[in-house]
Design a protein around this motif. Structure first.
Motif, short mmCIF file in Angstrom:
data_model
loop_
_atom_site.label_atom_id
_atom_site.label_comp_id
_atom_site.label_asym_id
_atom_site.label_seq_id
_atom_site.Cartn_x
_atom_site.Cartn_y
_atom_site.Cartn_z
N GLN C 5 0.88 -1.00 0.15
CA GLN C 5 -0.25 0.03 0.08
C GLN C 5 0.65 1.31 -0.12
N PHE C 6 2.06 1.17 0.45
CA PHE C 6 3.04 2.44 0.22
C PHE C 6 3.43 2.62 -1.08
N LEU C 7 3.32 1.62 -1.83
CA LEU C 7 4.00 1.76 -3.29
C LEU C 7 2.77 2.25 -4.15
N ALA C 8 3.09 3.38 -5.00
CA ALA C 8 2.16 3.70 -6.08
C ALA C 8 1.74 2.37 -7.11
N ALA C 9 0.61 2.28 -7.44
CA ALA C 9 0.19 1.17 -8.26
C ALA C 9 0.98 1.27 -9.68
N PRO C 10 1.40 0.28 -10.16
CA PRO C 10 2.04 0.52 -11.63
C PRO C 10 0.94 1.06 -12.48
N GLU C 11 1.46 1.93 -13.66
CA GLU C 11 0.69 2.55 -14.50
C GLU C 11 0.82 1.91 -15.92
N TYR C 12 -0.12 1.54 -16.68
CA TYR C 12 0.06 1.15 -18.02
C TYR C 12 -0.66 2.16 -19.05
N ASP C 13 -0.06 2.34 -20.23
CA ASP C 13 -0.52 3.26 -20.98
C ASP C 13 -1.47 2.26 -21.89
N LEU C 14 -2.63 3.13 -22.44
CA LEU C 14 -3.58 2.49 -23.06
C LEU C 14 -4.27 3.36 -24.21
N LYS C 15 -4.57 2.75 -25.32
CA LYS C 15 -5.44 3.56 -26.25
C LYS C 15 -6.84 3.36 -26.10
N ILE C 16 -7.68 4.22 -25.90
CA ILE C 16 -9.12 3.71 -25.74
C ILE C 16 -10.05 3.91 -26.83
N ILE C 17 -10.66 3.28 -27.54
CA ILE C 17 -11.65 3.44 -28.36
C ILE C 17 -13.04 3.44 -27.77
N THR C 18 -13.84 4.26 -28.32
CA THR C 18 -15.28 4.38 -27.69
C THR C 18 -16.35 3.92 -28.62
N TYR C 19 -17.40 3.27 -28.37
CA TYR C 19 -18.18 2.62 -29.27
C TYR C 19 -19.44 2.53 -28.89
N ARG C 20 -20.39 2.24 -29.49
CA ARG C 20 -21.97 2.19 -29.10
C ARG C 20 -22.41 0.77 -28.68
N ASP C 21 -23.19 0.88 -27.62
CA ASP C 21 -23.81 -0.34 -27.25
C ASP C 21 -25.23 -0.15 -26.96
N ILE C 22 -26.05 -0.86 -27.92
CA ILE C 22 -27.44 -0.70 -27.67
C ILE C 22 -28.21 -0.78 -26.33
N PHE C 23 -27.37 -1.86 -25.62
CA PHE C 23 -28.04 -2.08 -24.12
C PHE C 23 -27.79 -0.82 -23.56
N GLN C 24 -26.61 -0.32 -23.40
CA GLN C 24 -26.36 0.92 -22.77
C GLN C 24 -26.85 2.15 -23.15
N ASN C 25 -27.34 2.31 -24.42
CA ASN C 25 -27.93 3.32 -25.07
C ASN C 25 -29.54 3.30 -24.49
N THR C 26 -30.05 2.04 -24.74
CA THR C 26 -31.63 1.81 -24.23
C THR C 26 -31.48 2.26 -22.61
N ALA C 27 -30.58 1.90 -21.89
CA ALA C 27 -30.49 2.03 -20.51
C ALA C 27 -30.66 3.52 -20.25
N LEU C 28 -30.05 4.46 -21.30
CA LEU C 28 -29.97 5.86 -20.92
C LEU C 28 -31.31 6.54 -21.42
N GLU C 29 -31.91 5.88 -22.30
CA GLU C 29 -33.23 6.30 -22.66
C GLU C 29 -34.20 6.01 -21.60
N SER C 30 -34.23 4.70 -21.17
CA SER C 30 -35.26 4.07 -20.11
C SER C 30 -35.10 4.45 -18.73
N SER C 31 -33.56 4.51 -18.34
CA SER C 31 -33.27 4.56 -16.77
C SER C 31 -32.07 5.44 -16.55
N ARG C 32 -32.34 6.70 -17.27
CA ARG C 32 -31.21 7.62 -17.03
C ARG C 32 -31.12 7.93 -15.67
N GLY C 33 -29.48 7.76 -15.53
CA GLY C 33 -29.06 7.76 -14.31
C GLY C 33 -29.24 6.62 -13.47
N GLY C 34 -29.77 5.56 -13.77
CA GLY C 34 -30.14 4.43 -13.12
C GLY C 34 -28.97 3.67 -12.83
#
Lengths: 414, 152, 131
Positions: C5-34
């Motif tokens: 716990q006294f050591l900083a957790a190691p960090e790794y570099d990443l490239k992040i690609i965003t994408y659409r997910d219909i279930f996530q999108n549907t959750a936004l429409e039907s239960s925004r913030g849920g």
């Protein structure tokens, strides 16, 4: 009895064969629409309420406060409108003129450049109905309609029978997917999925143009000339081809020129069209309406001296450079959809929202005005992703005001 | 929804071949596709399997048309895209200008349609995978982007 | 009490690609913030080899950090069959948007080209937004 059909306003595909069941003036069932469409048309989990500074008010007071903010702000911004009817969009443009406002929509950071090129006759397009009747080669580039526009393949491009496509998808059509990840759509395309690394779209375009010109194509990533020639040949042999362009492609190009070049080349050797995969149901409509009025599709400012246009008038730049002092947001949620570093600027200016649902933006807004869901509770017209105008009627009655009526009332109060 | 494995669990598992099938698993699959009936398994009628016999009767008789052709729709995976509705050869034959042309089904003879955002089955005895002379059609499976449909 | 716990957790570099997910999108429409929207949004999906190399546990919390933001999300194995080491996926949401750059003057944020570091969040909870 003749079945009555409605239009789904879940996305810019505007499916026009929706059947509904209504119980107690609410939609109890929405049939033939996809999951996303059903979720949008049915009531929001958290419907919007009219509020000023977080306290509930009646709509008249909210409208009064909204118009006073717009009147007193020297540099207001009007943003959104992609989920509004054409009638409401025209009202928003009129309001921008009246208040010398900046006006912009989500096309500013998504399909704008493609729509601009289509309206400027730089890229050849066609309708989805033509795709259904004639297309034999369908390319999805940087697009995953299975998640963004679920009925795209079943209603128009790949699976349906059309006039000259009577033998079914296995024999009559080829669907190709070019993407950085094997999306659900890529899975349907099977061995016609061409995976490329992030940001390699332009390189593949150049290679395809070479291949279509009879040269040996080369790319720096692991796709051999044989694979690229195979793709080029599929495109070349098309009788009626269509490229459906998604954000994956648009975001990886610094401008639209490589795409124009590819489409020109494809039309030298074959017969190709392009359709932008527009998200919100009437975003393209807004771009058409503003174009008609100003010659620009987005990123405009109305002034006494004329219309200013450019990246400096985009919502992202206006917020980043702190050049706006009030914002009217219609049917959009920039607090959640813009980069955090840009969205946070909205916290420093008075924001007015007009939306049927509670959103991250409306929660922080100085004035929130509740409106109705276009397509469910009010009718109107909209422009489908392929430029076709679609008229729709409301599905259920409402006592609440539509975007258009609210905008009219704000203007009256100015 | 019933699958062949659930049925197998209730069979004697002795592979006695009295039913004419090589194994109890094969009998289970045949039961699922209605090629045979529960009574075609003599040991099942023995007293010690009475409970299983009753359970199987409930599973195999009218309960859920869906299982009759062995088709299972995982509604939690379905996105309502309607690819299966348009690609299904039975839908195309029964409703060429509606379902077969990408539009809302226009009659009651189709076997797949989308209701409230997910696919719903009807008339499954018309499915090409139904009954004795079934064809291993996979039109609805290969066109599904989320693997929401499977046959058991 | 571990020394770790006294050591900083190691960090790794990443490239992040965003994408659409219909279930996530549907959750936004039907239960925004849920809860469902949160569970489908505050997630980063990484390659199986990256998961091993970086030593994360499935569905543990990780810190994503770049010059724009620091967010805590849940790390999950990508269902993706082919290897995509160094590239991770996130759906469009306030969590991914927090990391997006938008300062090149074009007015178009770099939604699909995010670079960030990833490290173990230890006991830290997932970032929440008032949605």
């Amino acid at each position: 009895m003749e079945q009555e059909y409605y239009v789904c306003t879940g996305c810019a595909l505007l499916c026009d064969d929706i059947e509904i069941e209504v119980t107690d003036n609410k939609l109890s069932k929405v049939n033939n629409a996809c999951l996303k469409g059903v979720a949008r048309l049915k009531e929001c989990a958290k419907p919007a309420e009219c509020k000023v500074d977080g306290s509930n008010v009646n709509i008249d007071d909210a409208i009064k406060e909204a118009s006073s903010i717009l009147k007193n702000a020297p540099n207001p911004l009007i943003f959104g409108m992609g989920n509004s009817t054409t009638g409401a969009q025209k009202k928003a443009i009129e309001l921008a003129k009246r208040t010398n406002a900046y006006i912009d929509d989500t096309s500013s950071f998504c399909q704008g450049p493609v729509i601009e090129a289509i309206l400027g006759d730089r890229i050849r397009t066609c309708t989805l109905d033509e795709v259904k009747d004639y297309a034999d080669v369908i390319v999805y580039w940087g697009a995953d309609p299975s998640n963004s526009h679920p009925r795209h393949l079943s209603k128009y491009t790949y699976f349906p029978r059309g006039k000259e496509r009577q033998r079914g998808w296995e024999e009559d059509r080829t669907a190709i997917c070019i993407d950085v990840r094997k999306s659900d759509t890529a899975i349907i395309c099977g061995d016609k999925f061409y995976q490329i690394p992030p940001q390699a779209d332009e390189e593949l375009i150049d290679a395809l143009v070479s291949a279509l010109s009879g040269k040996v194509p080369k790319v720096s990533f692991g796709m051999g000339p044989k694979k690229i020639l195979e793709l080029a040949n599929l495109l070349k042999k098309a009788k009626f081809g269509v490229v459906c362009v998604g954000l994956g492609l648009i975001y990886s190009l610094s401008d639209i020129e490589p795409l124009v070049k590819l489409m020109n080349k494809l039309n030298d050797v074959s017969n190709f069209h392009l359709i932008p995969m527009v998200g919100q149901f009437n975003m393209r409509g807004f771009d058409h309406n503003l174009h008609e009025e100003t010659g620009y599709i987005n990123r405009a400012r109305f002034q006494e001296s004329g219309v200013e246009h450019g990246p400096q008038c985009s919502i992202v730049e206006l917020l980043r450079t702190k050049n706006v002092d009030a914002a009217l947001v219609i049917g959009s949620d920039p607090m959640s959809s813009l980069p955090g570093s840009i969205a946070k600027e909205l916290l420093d200016i008075p924001v007015i929202t007009i939306d049927p649902c509670m959103t991250m933006t409306s929660k922080k807004a100085k004035v929130a005005i509740a409106s109705v869901t276009s397509g469910a509770e009010c009718g109107g017209t909209a422009i489908r992703m392929d430029g076709v105008e679609v008229e729709f009627k409301p599905m259920i009655p409402t006592d609440s005001l539509s975007d258009e009526e609210i905008l009219s009332r704000i203007m009256e109060a100015l | 929804m019933t699958n062949a494995l659930e049925i197998y669990q209730l069979l004697p598992k002795t592979n006695c071949k009295q039913c004419g099938k090589a194994t109890c698993m094969a009998f289970g699959a045949a039961l699922l596709s209605r090629e045979v009936t529960i009574d075609d398994c003599p040991p099942l009628k023995e007293d010690k399997f009475r409970e299983n016999y009753e359970k199987l009767s409930q599973m195999i008789t009218p309960s859920g048309e869906a299982s009759e052709s062995g088709m299972i729709v995982h509604t939690e995976k379905c996105i309502g895209c309607g690819n299966c509705v348009v690609a299904c050869p039975v839908n195309v034959a029964e409703d060429p200008y509606g379902a077969g042309s990408g539009k809302a089904p226009t009659n009651e003879n189709v076997i797949l349609r989308v209701e409230d955002g997910v696919v719903r089955l009807s008339n499954v005895n018309q499915c090409r995978r139904f009954g004795k002379n079934k064809i291993m059609c996979n039109g609805c499976i290969v066109t599904c982007p989320t693997k929401a449909i499977e046959f058991v | 009490m571990g020394f770790g716990q006294f050591l900083a957790a190691p960090e790794y570099d990443l490239k992040i690609i965003t994408y659409r997910d219909i279930f996530q999108n549907t959750a936004l429409e039907s239960s925004r913030g849920g809860e469902e929207y949160l569970n489908r949004s505050a997630v980063i999906k990484i390659d199986v080899n990256d998961m091993k190399k970086m030593g994360f546990k499935e569905k543990s919390n990780v810190i994503l950090k770049n010059s724009f933001a620091r967010v805590v999300v849940s790390v999950q194995l990508s269902e993706y069959e082919e290897a995509h080491e160094g590239i991770a996926y996130m759906t469009n949401s306030p969590w991914s948007n927090a990391l997006v750059s938008a300062d090149d003057g074009t007015g178009v944020p770099k939604f699909k080209m995010i670079t960030a570091t990833i490290s173990d969040a230890k006991d830290e909870k997932i970032t929440t937004y008032d949605i």
